[in-house]
Design a protein around this motif. Structure first.
Motif, mmCIF file in Angstrom:
data_model
loop_
_atom_site.group_PDB
_atom_site.id
_atom_site.type_symbol
_atom_site.label_atom_id
_atom_site.label_comp_id
_atom_site.label_asym_id
_atom_site.label_seq_id
_atom_site.Cartn_x
_atom_site.Cartn_y
_atom_site.Cartn_z
ATOM 1 N N LEU A 119 0.838 -1.202 0.000
ATOM 2 C CA LEU A 119 0.000 0.000 0.000
ATOM 3 C C LEU A 119 0.878 1.259 0.000
ATOM 4 O O LEU A 119 0.521 2.285 -0.568
ATOM 5 N N ALA A 120 2.037 1.154 0.646
ATOM 6 C CA ALA A 120 2.910 2.325 0.803
ATOM 7 C C ALA A 120 3.715 2.561 -0.473
ATOM 8 O O ALA A 120 4.251 1.620 -1.062
ATOM 9 N N GLY A 121 3.767 3.810 -0.880
ATOM 10 C CA GLY A 121 4.565 4.181 -2.038
ATOM 11 C C GLY A 121 5.977 4.539 -1.616
ATOM 12 O O GLY A 121 6.174 5.336 -0.699
ATOM 13 N N VAL A 122 6.953 3.915 -2.238
ATOM 14 C CA VAL A 122 8.368 4.210 -1.953
ATOM 15 C C VAL A 122 9.072 4.341 -3.296
ATOM 16 O O VAL A 122 8.463 4.058 -4.341
ATOM 17 N N PRO A 123 10.328 4.775 -3.319
ATOM 18 C CA PRO A 123 11.045 4.798 -4.596
ATOM 19 C C PRO A 123 10.953 3.453 -5.318
ATOM 20 O O PRO A 123 11.048 2.389 -4.681
ATOM 21 N N CYS A 178 4.711 -14.962 -8.769
ATOM 22 C CA CYS A 178 5.181 -13.600 -9.015
ATOM 23 C C CYS A 178 4.978 -13.289 -10.499
ATOM 24 O O CYS A 178 5.890 -13.527 -11.319
ATOM 25 N N PRO A 179 3.840 -12.781 -10.895
ATOM 26 C CA PRO A 179 3.532 -12.605 -12.315
ATOM 27 C C PRO A 179 4.435 -11.585 -13.008
ATOM 28 O O PRO A 179 4.549 -11.607 -14.232
ATOM 29 N N ALA A 180 5.074 -10.706 -12.226
ATOM 30 C CA ALA A 180 5.898 -9.677 -12.857
ATOM 31 C C ALA A 180 7.254 -10.206 -13.305
ATOM 32 O O ALA A 180 7.976 -9.545 -14.053
ATOM 33 N N ILE A 181 7.615 -11.410 -12.839
ATOM 34 C CA ILE A 181 8.886 -12.008 -13.273
ATOM 35 C C ILE A 181 8.714 -12.557 -14.685
ATOM 36 O O ILE A 181 7.752 -13.274 -14.968
ATOM 37 N N PRO A 234 12.447 -14.077 -4.409
ATOM 38 C CA PRO A 234 13.222 -12.887 -4.770
ATOM 39 C C PRO A 234 12.686 -11.651 -4.042
ATOM 40 O O PRO A 234 11.524 -11.623 -3.641
ATOM 41 N N LYS A 235 13.564 -10.681 -3.871
ATOM 42 C CA LYS A 235 13.126 -9.387 -3.354
ATOM 43 C C LYS A 235 12.720 -8.546 -4.555
ATOM 44 O O LYS A 235 13.568 -8.098 -5.323
ATOM 45 N N LEU A 236 11.446 -8.367 -4.711
ATOM 46 C CA LEU A 236 10.946 -7.683 -5.899
ATOM 47 C C LEU A 236 11.146 -6.182 -5.759
ATOM 48 O O LEU A 236 10.976 -5.638 -4.659
ATOM 49 N N PRO A 237 11.501 -5.496 -6.857
ATOM 50 C CA PRO A 237 11.497 -4.035 -6.784
ATOM 51 C C PRO A 237 10.054 -3.550 -6.595
ATOM 52 O O PRO A 237 9.115 -4.210 -7.066
ATOM 53 N N TRP A 238 9.913 -2.408 -5.934
ATOM 54 C CA TRP A 238 8.573 -1.939 -5.580
ATOM 55 C C TRP A 238 7.664 -1.866 -6.806
ATOM 56 O O TRP A 238 6.474 -2.191 -6.714
ATOM 57 N N SER A 239 8.237 -1.486 -7.941
ATOM 58 C CA SER A 239 7.403 -1.308 -9.138
ATOM 59 C C SER A 239 6.829 -2.640 -9.628
ATOM 60 O O SER A 239 5.842 -2.658 -10.363
#
Lengths: 294, 294
Positions: free
Chosen positions: B229-233, B252-255, B275-280
Motif C-alpha cells: 500500500l505504501a509508495g516508496v522509490p 510472481c507474475p511480474a517475473i 526474490p526481493k521484488l522491486p517496488w514497481s
C-alpha cells in the motif's frame, strides 16, 4: 494527559521559535533592505537580540521537551536532516549573536548587508529543512514555496515589528517619509509572495484542491487566510495614516496635537496588526500540528 | 560597543605614553575583547557546523524506540482481523511487554523493511477473502509524507482486471507516532503527511476486493493479488511473506521467466517470496483455501 501537555508545550515552543525568527530575521532584513542607517536604533538591536535568544531557546527546547517529558529517545525525536538543520541554525544564531556588533558597526550595506542576508537565508533554510516540504511528491516545488514563504514572512512581519519599534515611540517621525515608501515596496512584494507560495504549498501538501477543501488542514488554513486578510486591511489603514503623517511632517507647520494624534492612531493600528501577526504565527503553529488530513 | 569608531577617533584616543602605555588603554582592551568575541564566535560556529555534519552522518545509529518495537511487531494472523484502534497507537504502547508476549508474534526476518531500506509485507488470509496485512517500511532517508495507494493489480493479469482493491482499518505509525488516515480507508492514491520526518513507518490494514474464487475448483479455493500500500522509490526492494495454514502457493507474475514465476519458498503456514521484488513489480498472486468461518 501528559502527551497533551507535551503537544501543548511543543506548540508553544513552535510559536516562540517563529516569533524569534520574525524578530531576528525581520530586523536583519529591515536593516539590509529598508533602513541601513537604522543600526543606530537601540530598539532594533534589542529586537534582534531578543529574537536570537528566543530562537536559541526554541531550537534547544523542542528536542529537550520530547526527550524529558515525552519519554522518547533521541533517534525518535530528530531526523538526520532535521537535527543537522537545527545545529546549523544554532551556528547561524551564534554568528548573529557574536558578530552583530560588527554587522552594525557601520551602515548595513556592502559586506555587512551580504552577511546579514546570508544569516537570514541560512536560518530560513534550516526551518525549511525541518518542515513538511521535505519528502513526498512535489518536493522541489514545496521546498521552493516554503523557502520563499518563510523569507517573505520575515520581510513583512519582521519589517512591521521593526517599523513599529522605530515609529510608535514618536521619536523618529522624521524618518516616516523615507521608511514608509521603502517598507511599502518590500511589504507588497512579500504579501504577493506569501499569497502565491501559500497556495502552491497548501495544494502540494494536501495533494489537490479536493483534498485541501475537505480536510481539517484546509479549515485551519481558511482561518489563517481570513486573519491574514484582516491584517492586510489593517496594514492598508496603517499605511494611509502613515502617509498622511508623513505628508503633514513634510508640508505642514509642525503642529504638536495633530502629529501626536496621527502617530497615536498609527500606534493603535500597528499594535493591532502586531497582535494579528501573533495570531497568524499561532495559527501557523496549529497548521503544522494538523497538516494534513486530506 | 554599538557606536562606530573611526580610525581617527581611535588614534586620537591613543595613550600619550606610546607603546608602553598602549597595552592598558581602553581602546586596546576593547579591541582585545572584540577579538576574543570573534574568536569565540568562530570556534562555536565551527564546532556547531562540524556537529551538524557528524549528526547527519551518524544519527541513523542513534538509539530509538522504533526498531525494538518494529522487530517485535505481531504478524497478522487470521485471528487478528478486528484490530483495536489503540493496539499500536502510542509510544508507550510500543514498549508494553504485552506486545512482545503475544502468541502470534514471531521474529521478523532481516532484510528489506527491517534491517535495510525497503518494505517487508506480511499477509494472512481471512475467511471473507480479505487479507490482514502488515507493512514495515524502512526508508533510506527520513520523509515527511508518504503516498498510500491500493496496489495496481494489472501486473497480476487480466483475471484481476475488474478487481478494485480497498484497504480498510488502515493504521499508520511513523517513528512510533500514530498518523491519521482519513476514515482509515485507502481506496485511491493519497498523500499522508507525518507529524515529523521518519524513516520507519508501519502500516496495518485489511485489504479487500482482491480475491477471486476459483471456479471450477475445490470448495474454498481462491486466488488473490497482493501488493504494498505504501509508495516508496520504485527501485526499493520489497520482501513479502504470506502466513496461514491454508496458503498453498505464491506466484510472481511480474517475473518474466516462467520458471521464476512460481516464486515461493518455505512451507505453510509461512511462505516467503523468494526474490526481493522491486517496488514497481511487487505484486504477488496467492493461491489459498479460504479459511472456514469460525
Amino acid at each position: 494527559m501528559i502527551q497533551d501537555l507535551v503537544d501543548l508545550a511543543l506548540g508553544a515552543n513552535r510559536v516562540l521559535t517563529y516569533a524569534g525568527y520574525v524578530l531576528l530575521a525581520g530586523t536583519l532584513t529591515f536593516w539590509s533592505v529598508v533602513w541601513p542607517d537604522g543600526r543606530r536604533n537601540r530598539r532594533l538591536v534589542v529586537l534582534a537580540l531578543t529574537g536570537t535568544a528566543a530562537m536559541i531557546m526554541g531550537t534547544l527546547s523542542s528536542p529537550v521537551i520530547q526527550l524529558i517529558f515525552g519519554g522518547r529517545l533521541l533517534g525518535d525525536v530528530v531526523s538526520p536532516l532535521g537535527g543537522a538543520a537545527q545545529l546549523v541554525r544554532l551556528a547561524a544564531l551564534v554568528a548573529a549573536m557574536f558578530f552583530l556588533p560588527d554587522i552594525i558597526s557601520g551602515a548595513v550595506v556592502g559586506w555587512r548587508r551580504i552577511v546579514a542576508l546570508t544569516l537570514v537565508v541560512v536560518i530560513a533554510a534550516s526551518m525549511v529543512a525541518q518542515s513538511d516540504a521535505i519528502g513526498g511528491p512535489w518536493e522541489i516545488a514545496k521546498i521552493g514555496a516554503t523557502g520563499l514563504h518563510v523569507l517573505a514572512t520575515c520581510a513583512w512581519l519582521g519589517g512591521l515589528v521593526a517599523l513599529a519599534a522605530v515609529l510608535i515611540p514618536g521619536e523618529n517621525v522624521h524618518e516616516l517619509d523615507r521608511l514608509i515608501p521603502r517598507f511599502s515596496r518590500v511589504a507588497q512584494l512579500s504579501v504577493a509572495t506569501l499569497v502565491i507560495t501559500g497556495i502552491v504549498h497548501a495544494l502540494a501538501v494536501a495533494g489537490g484542491v479536493y483534498q485541501l477543501a475537505s480536510s481539517r488542514y484546509g479549515l485551519v488554513l481558511l482561518i489563517k487566510i481570513a486573519i491574514f486578510g484582516l491584517m492586510l486591511l489593517m496594514g492598508n489603514e496603517g499605511r494611509k495614516y502613515a502617509a498622511r503623517a508623513a505628508f503633514r511632517q513634510s508640508h505642514l507647520q509642525p503642529d504638536a496635537p495633530l502629529r501626536a494624534g496621527g502617530i497615536s492612531t498609527l500606534a493603535v493600528v500597528m499594535g493591532a496588526e502586531l497582535c494579528i501577526a501573533f495570531v497568524i504565527l499561532s495559527t501557523t503553529s496549529l497548521l503544522v500540528m494538523v497538516a494534513p488530513h486530506p | 560597543m554599538l557606536e562606530p569608531t573611526s580610525t581617527r577617533q581611535r588614534v586620537s584616543r591613543l595613550a600619550p605614553g606610546g607603546g608602553a602605555a598602549l597595552g592598558n588603554s581602553p581602546l586596546v582592551r576593547r579591541s582585545r575583547a572584540a577579538g576574543l568575541r570573534r574568536a569565540l564566535g568562530l570556534v562555536l560556529i565551527g564546532g556547531l557546523c562540524a556537529a551538524a555534519v557528524t549528526f547527519y552522518q551518524e544519527s541513523p545509529e542513534l538509539p530509538r524506540s522504533g526498531p525494538e518495537a518494529t522487530t517485535s511487531t505481531p504478524l497478522p494472523t487470521a485471528s487478528s482481523s478486528a484490530q483495536s484502534p489503540s493496539a499500536s497507537s502510542s509510544t508507550s504502547a510500543a514498549k508494553q511487554p504485552a506486545r512482545t508476549s503475544a502468541e502470534s508474534e514471531a521474529k521478523l526476518p532481516k532484510g528489506p523493511g527491517t534491517t535495510e531500506p525497503g518494505i517487508l509485507l506480511m499477509a494472512s488470509p481471512l475467511s471473507d477473502g480479505s487479507f490482514d496485512i502488515a507493512e514495515m517500511v524502512f526508508l533510506p532517508v527520513a520523509t515527511s509524507s508518504i503516498r498510500l495507494a491500493p496496489p495496481k493489480l494489472t501486473l497480476a493479469g487480466s483475471r484481476f482486471a475488474k478487481s478494485k482493491p480497498v484497504a480498510t482499518q488502515v493504521q499508520v505509525s511513523a517513528a512510533d507516532q500514530p498518523v491519521m488516515v482519513p476514515d482509515g480507508r485507502v481506496s485511491r492514491s493519497m498523500d499522508i503527511t507525518l507529524l515529523e520526518p521518519a524513516k520507519r513507518i508501519e502500516l496495518r490494514y485489511n485489504l479487500r476486493g482482491i480475491t477471486l474464487r476459483s471456479v471450477p475448483s475445490p470448495a474454498g479455493r481462491a486466488l488473490t493479488a497482493i501488493g504494498p500500500l505504501a509508495g516508496v522509490p520504485k527501485s526499493l526492494p520489497v520482501a513479502m511473506m504470506v502466513t496461514g495454514s491454508t496458503v498453498l502457493n505464491i506466484e510472481c507474475p511480474a517475473i518474466r521467466h516462467v520458471q521464476g514465476q512460481a516464486c515461493s519458498t518455505g512451507r505453510p503456514p509461512r511462505l516467503h517470496v523468494k526474490p526481493k521484488l522491486p517496488w514497481s513489480n511487487a505484486v504477488i498472486v496467492v493461491q489459498f483455501n479460504l479459511p472456514r468461518p469460525q
